[in-house]
Design a protein around this motif. Structure first.
Motif, short mmCIF file in Angstrom:
data_model
loop_
_atom_site.label_atom_id
_atom_site.label_comp_id
_atom_site.label_asym_id
_atom_site.label_seq_id
_atom_site.Cartn_x
_atom_site.Cartn_y
_atom_site.Cartn_z
N TYR A 37 0.85 -1.17 0.00
CA TYR A 37 0.00 0.00 0.00
C TYR A 37 0.90 1.23 0.00
CZ TYR A 37 -3.95 -3.03 1.16
OH TYR A 37 -4.92 -4.00 1.12
N ARG A 38 0.40 2.29 -0.59
CA ARG A 38 1.17 3.54 -0.67
C ARG A 38 0.43 4.68 0.01
NH1 ARG A 38 1.81 4.72 -6.39
NH2 ARG A 38 -0.22 5.75 -6.29
N ARG A 39 1.19 5.46 0.75
CA ARG A 39 0.66 6.71 1.29
C ARG A 39 1.41 7.84 0.60
NH1 ARG A 39 0.45 6.99 7.44
NH2 ARG A 39 -1.62 6.11 7.13
N ALA A 40 0.73 8.49 -0.34
CA ALA A 40 1.33 9.64 -1.03
C ALA A 40 1.26 10.86 -0.11
CB ALA A 40 0.57 9.89 -2.33
N PRO A 41 2.12 11.84 -0.35
CA PRO A 41 2.11 13.05 0.51
C PRO A 41 0.73 13.69 0.56
CG PRO A 41 4.06 13.02 -0.88
CD PRO A 41 3.21 11.88 -1.34
N GLY A 42 0.23 13.89 1.76
CA GLY A 42 -1.06 14.54 1.94
C GLY A 42 -2.27 13.69 1.66
N LYS A 43 -2.06 12.41 1.43
CA LYS A 43 -3.18 11.52 1.09
C LYS A 43 -3.22 10.33 2.04
CE LYS A 43 -3.28 12.69 -3.82
NZ LYS A 43 -3.31 12.14 -5.21
N LYS A 86 7.01 7.03 -12.02
CA LYS A 86 6.57 8.39 -12.28
C LYS A 86 6.63 9.19 -10.97
CE LYS A 86 3.16 6.64 -15.61
NZ LYS A 86 1.71 6.60 -15.97
N PRO A 87 6.72 10.51 -11.08
CA PRO A 87 6.72 11.31 -9.84
C PRO A 87 5.51 11.04 -8.95
CG PRO A 87 7.45 12.64 -11.68
CD PRO A 87 7.00 11.33 -12.27
N GLU A 88 4.38 10.74 -9.57
CA GLU A 88 3.18 10.48 -8.76
C GLU A 88 3.23 9.14 -8.02
OE1 GLU A 88 3.33 11.35 -11.99
OE2 GLU A 88 1.76 10.34 -13.18
N ASP A 89 4.25 8.34 -8.26
CA ASP A 89 4.44 7.11 -7.49
C ASP A 89 5.12 7.38 -6.15
OD1 ASP A 89 5.32 5.48 -10.56
OD2 ASP A 89 3.39 5.39 -9.51
N THR A 90 5.55 8.61 -5.95
CA THR A 90 6.23 8.98 -4.71
C THR A 90 5.34 8.76 -3.51
OG1 THR A 90 7.67 10.60 -5.77
CG2 THR A 90 7.21 10.93 -3.43
N GLY A 91 5.94 8.23 -2.44
CA GLY A 91 5.21 8.02 -1.21
C GLY A 91 5.91 7.02 -0.32
N VAL A 92 5.27 6.73 0.79
CA VAL A 92 5.75 5.69 1.69
C VAL A 92 4.99 4.41 1.36
CG1 VAL A 92 6.04 4.94 4.07
CG2 VAL A 92 6.26 7.36 3.49
N TYR A 93 5.72 3.36 1.09
CA TYR A 93 5.13 2.08 0.74
C TYR A 93 5.15 1.16 1.95
CZ TYR A 93 4.93 3.36 -4.15
OH TYR A 93 4.62 3.98 -5.34
#
Length: 115
Positions: A37-43, A86-93
């Motif tokens: 699971y991914r937690r993107a910044p601010g989401k 992609k940049p939108e893949d950025t986050g904590v996994y």
């Protein structure tokens, strides 16, 4: 008690690849569904990919065709191969294991994709 330890995150340029690993230990007497699971910044945290004991997989639409989830049951390890990042893949996994209706989580590993 179940422990999940992730590794493999980091900084990568757009178009690059990373491979995440997660190993489960502790009260693992059998096999269970696992996933990422991914937690993107601010989401909020959201599903990226899951895999059942029988190797059935499920992916978020945003990663289909780019990410591949797999597992090595002998090692209680699940992997996430991430290509064409992609940049939108950025986050904590976060690694996830579902045991008897209970969700267990790893500590998370940061993935940052620069444009």
């Amino acid at each position: 008690q179940v422990q999940l330890v992730e590794s493999g995150g980091g900084l990568v340029q757009a178009g690059g690849s990373l491979r995440l690993s997660c190993t489960a230990s502790g009260s693992i007497f059998g096999l269970y569904p696992m996933g990422w699971y991914r937690r993107a910044p601010g989401k909020q945290r959201e599903l990226t990919a899951t895999i059942t004991v029988n190797l059935n997989t499920n992916y978020a639409d945003s990663v289909k065709g780019r990410f591949t989830i797999s597992r090595d049951n002998a090692k209680n390890t699940v992997y996430l191969q991430m290509n064409s990042l992609k940049p939108e893949d950025t986050g904590v996994y976060y690694c996830n294991l579902k045991k008897w209706g209970i969700d267990y989580w790893g500590q998370g590993t940061q993935v940052t994709v620069s444009s």
